[in-house]
Structure formats: structure tokens, C-alpha cells
Design a protein around this motif. Sequence first.
Motif, short mmCIF file in Angstrom:
data_model
loop_
_atom_site.label_atom_id
_atom_site.label_comp_id
_atom_site.label_asym_id
_atom_site.label_seq_id
_atom_site.Cartn_x
_atom_site.Cartn_y
_atom_site.Cartn_z
N MET A 26 2.50 -0.64 -41.43
CA MET A 26 3.10 -0.92 -40.13
C MET A 26 3.97 -2.16 -40.25
O MET A 26 3.51 -3.20 -40.68
N PRO A 27 5.22 -2.08 -39.85
CA PRO A 27 6.08 -3.27 -39.86
C PRO A 27 5.64 -4.25 -38.78
O PRO A 27 5.19 -3.86 -37.71
N TYR A 28 5.79 -5.52 -39.09
CA TYR A 28 5.52 -6.58 -38.14
C TYR A 28 6.80 -7.38 -37.93
O TYR A 28 7.68 -7.40 -38.79
N TRP A 29 6.83 -8.10 -36.81
CA TRP A 29 8.03 -8.82 -36.43
C TRP A 29 7.66 -10.16 -35.81
O TRP A 29 6.51 -10.38 -35.43
N PHE A 68 4.49 -7.69 -32.76
CA PHE A 68 5.30 -8.87 -33.10
C PHE A 68 4.63 -10.13 -32.59
O PHE A 68 3.89 -10.12 -31.60
N PHE A 69 4.87 -11.21 -33.34
CA PHE A 69 4.47 -12.52 -32.88
C PHE A 69 5.45 -12.95 -31.81
O PHE A 69 6.67 -12.86 -32.00
N PHE A 70 4.94 -13.41 -30.69
CA PHE A 70 5.74 -13.90 -29.58
C PHE A 70 5.90 -15.40 -29.78
O PHE A 70 4.94 -16.15 -29.69
N ASP A 82 3.35 -8.04 -44.36
CA ASP A 82 1.90 -7.92 -44.14
C ASP A 82 1.16 -9.19 -44.52
O ASP A 82 0.27 -9.64 -43.78
N GLU A 83 1.51 -9.77 -45.65
CA GLU A 83 0.83 -10.97 -46.11
C GLU A 83 1.07 -12.15 -45.16
O GLU A 83 0.15 -12.90 -44.83
N GLN A 84 2.32 -12.30 -44.73
CA GLN A 84 2.65 -13.38 -43.77
C GLN A 84 1.90 -13.16 -42.46
O GLN A 84 1.38 -14.11 -41.87
N TRP A 85 1.85 -11.92 -42.01
CA TRP A 85 1.15 -11.59 -40.76
C TRP A 85 -0.33 -12.01 -40.85
O TRP A 85 -0.84 -12.68 -39.96
N LEU A 111 -1.74 -14.11 -42.92
CA LEU A 111 -1.87 -15.57 -43.08
C LEU A 111 -1.70 -16.28 -41.75
O LEU A 111 -2.49 -17.18 -41.40
N ILE A 112 -0.71 -15.88 -40.97
CA ILE A 112 -0.49 -16.51 -39.65
C ILE A 112 -1.69 -16.23 -38.74
O ILE A 112 -2.17 -17.13 -38.05
N LEU A 113 -2.20 -15.01 -38.76
CA LEU A 113 -3.38 -14.71 -37.94
C LEU A 113 -4.58 -15.55 -38.36
O LEU A 113 -5.35 -16.01 -37.52
N SER A 114 -4.73 -15.79 -39.66
CA SER A 114 -5.86 -16.61 -40.12
C SER A 114 -5.71 -18.06 -39.62
O SER A 114 -6.71 -18.70 -39.31
N LEU A 115 -4.49 -18.54 -39.52
CA LEU A 115 -4.26 -19.89 -39.00
C LEU A 115 -4.63 -19.96 -37.51
O LEU A 115 -5.19 -20.95 -37.05
N VAL A 116 -4.31 -18.91 -36.78
CA VAL A 116 -4.60 -18.87 -35.35
C VAL A 116 -6.10 -18.76 -35.11
O VAL A 116 -6.64 -19.40 -34.21
#
Length: 151
Positions: A1-4, A47-49, A139-142, A144-149
Motif C-alpha cells: 500500500m502506498p503511503y503519503w 497519509f500523514f497529515f 513503507d520503512e519511513q511510514w 519509523l514515523i509511527l514508532s516515533l509517534v
Amino acid sequence: MPYWLMKSEPDELSIHDLKRLTKARWDGVRNYQARNFMRSMNPGDLFFFYHSSCPEPGIAGIARIEGEPYPDPTALDPQSHYHDAKATAEKNPWTARDVAFVEAFTAVLPLATLRDQAGLEELPLVKRGSRLSVMPVDDEQWRLILSLVRR
């Protein structure tokens, strides 16, 4: 799944506005590369808002793409600050998307944190000179960002 990642000024549309509305139109994108990214999205993509041009810029939550792209009506509205005098009903180069609320984070994940995080060096948001309002997130960036949140 693409993320944005999609940027909005919170006084225009914030994650909290979207939560209250549940769905909204994402419009006003006036960069061809960002527009092309919007056209390539699929219904259901997440997508990240990102809150931009505000005292605390950063990722504020998650939203989802709904439906198919369509011509951005703000381009034709002379009262809109997104009006494009060259656009016509027959030839409107700009795209809008409907988006739905998924999640508001308890705190905004600041841009400074993203810039300092190993593994996000290739995220377009943190690269010098990148001012796109819509950009892909792998996917990896998604994750990683979720883990930070979530920590």
C-alpha cells in the motif's frame, strides 16, 4: 500500500477540523508534481497529515484518501485564493481529492524531530529545497514515523 504525506495550514484545514467533519475536500494544490502525486493516489491510501506554516509544524495525524481525483473547483472560483485565471471548466489542470479522518496524534511530531531521525534522510520533507505539499512516504519511513509517534 502506498503511503503519503500531505501538508495543510491548520487555519485552512487542520487534523482537528477533519476529525470534526469526518470527511473534507483536499484542494488548492498548485504544483504540478504534487498534483501528479494526488492523481496517482488510490482510494484507501493513508497519509500523514502535516501541519505547515504554523508555530509548531509537524505531523499531526493520519487520514485516508476517499474516492477518485476530480477537477479542483477552487481553480475556477474568482473568490478563492486558489483561483487560477487560466483554468476553465473544460481545461482545469488542478486536482482535488476527498479525504477522511483516521487518527489525530496526542502531540504533533515536530519537523525538527523528523530531521534528526536516522532512517528519514531520504524522506522528501526533510531534504533541503523540498517544498512539495504532497509527497510519497515509503513503507520503512511510514513505520519509523509511527514508532516515533507511538513511543
